[in-house]
Design a protein around this motif. Structure first.
Motif, PDB file in Angstrom:
ATOM      1  N   ARG A 140      -3.527  -0.196  10.906  1.00  0.00           N
ATOM      2  CA  ARG A 140      -4.056   0.689   9.855  1.00  0.00           C
ATOM      3  C   ARG A 140      -3.376   0.336   8.546  1.00  0.00           C
ATOM      4  N   VAL A 141      -4.180   0.063   7.532  1.00  0.00           N
ATOM      5  CA  VAL A 141      -3.670  -0.226   6.191  1.00  0.00           C
ATOM      6  C   VAL A 141      -4.209   0.845   5.254  1.00  0.00           C
ATOM      7  N   ARG A 142      -3.323   1.424   4.469  1.00  0.00           N
ATOM      8  CA  ARG A 142      -3.725   2.486   3.552  1.00  0.00           C
ATOM      9  C   ARG A 142      -4.709   1.973   2.508  1.00  0.00           C
ATOM     10  N   PRO A 143      -5.679   2.799   2.147  1.00  0.00           N
ATOM     11  CA  PRO A 143      -6.575   2.444   1.040  1.00  0.00           C
ATOM     12  C   PRO A 143      -5.728   2.142  -0.203  1.00  0.00           C
ATOM     13  N   GLY A 144      -6.196   1.184  -0.960  1.00  0.00           N
ATOM     14  CA  GLY A 144      -5.467   0.764  -2.150  1.00  0.00           C
ATOM     15  C   GLY A 144      -4.495  -0.368  -1.868  1.00  0.00           C
ATOM     16  N   HIS A 145      -4.279  -0.674  -0.583  1.00  0.00           N
ATOM     17  CA  HIS A 145      -3.348  -1.745  -0.202  1.00  0.00           C
ATOM     18  C   HIS A 145      -4.039  -2.786   0.672  1.00  0.00           C
ATOM     19  N   ARG A 146      -5.332  -2.637   0.869  1.00  0.00           N
ATOM     20  CA  ARG A 146      -6.083  -3.574   1.714  1.00  0.00           C
ATOM     21  C   ARG A 146      -6.349  -4.874   0.973  1.00  0.00           C
TER      22      ARG A 146
END
Length: 190
Positions: free
Chosen positions: A107-113
């Protein structure tokens, strides 16, 4: 962006990545493949959070976290396969009798993908499993080819990302997620 991957021992950071917005909400918390279905159904709301908090204090902790500085930006669930639902999963085959570890959620946080976080998480999960004596590590990613995958359903990862990390195809599975077959990928750590 410089990504540092660490064992998931800080509950607040795990909560940031896999916890619900409302503490009383009953969501996955990345427990659905980790614990028996009966227990997963019994743990509701804050009880799920308390269970995960206990996992963060355990040895080994429940996975790894990726950080950009001190900001948690990614999560990967990794544990001995025997301690997960994959030990009994009929859709994901056993390749052999090695006590392999499973890597099943990224899982990668939105804004860091699209910044290499998932690649760092895979490498960090491999290092984590190796440091705990795993002879091999498996993943069960989507074999989506060039087809787009809904971000919510991409949690098992994508085959090409595991290939890039040195994993090789080991077996087909009968598991399908969001219309894409999942394959068993493996990396020997010996």
């Amino acid at each position: 962006m410089s990504i540092d991957v660490r064992p998931a021992t800080v509950f607040a950071d795990v909560r940031t990545l896999v916890g619900p917005k409302s503490p009383d909400s009953t969501v996955c918390w990345c427990l659905s493949y980790r614990i028996p279905t009966k227990l997963a159904n019994e743990l509701r709301g804050r009880d799920r959070a308390e269970y995960v908090e206990g996992l963060c204090r355990a040895d080994p902790p429940p996975g790894v976290l990726a950080y950009d500085g001190e900001t948690p930006v990614g999560w990967a669930a990794v544990a001995p396969r025997a301690a997960t639902q994959f030990a009994r999963n009929r859709k994901i085959p056993h390749v052999d009798d090695l006590p392999v570890w499973s890597l099943w959620c990224i899982r990668v946080r939105p804004g860091h993908r699209r910044r290499g976080v998932s690649h760092a998480l895979i490498a960090g999960a491999v290092a984590f499993a190796r440091s705990h004596g795993a002879p091999a590590i498996e993943a069960y990613p989507l074999d989506n080819g060039d087809a787009r995958v809904d971000t919510t359903m991409a949690y098992p990862g994508l085959r090409r990302n595991f290939e890039r990390a040195g994993f090789t195809y080991a077996a087909d599975t009968s598991s399908v997620l969001s219309g894409h077959p999942r394959v068993l990928m493996r990396l020997d750590l010996r």
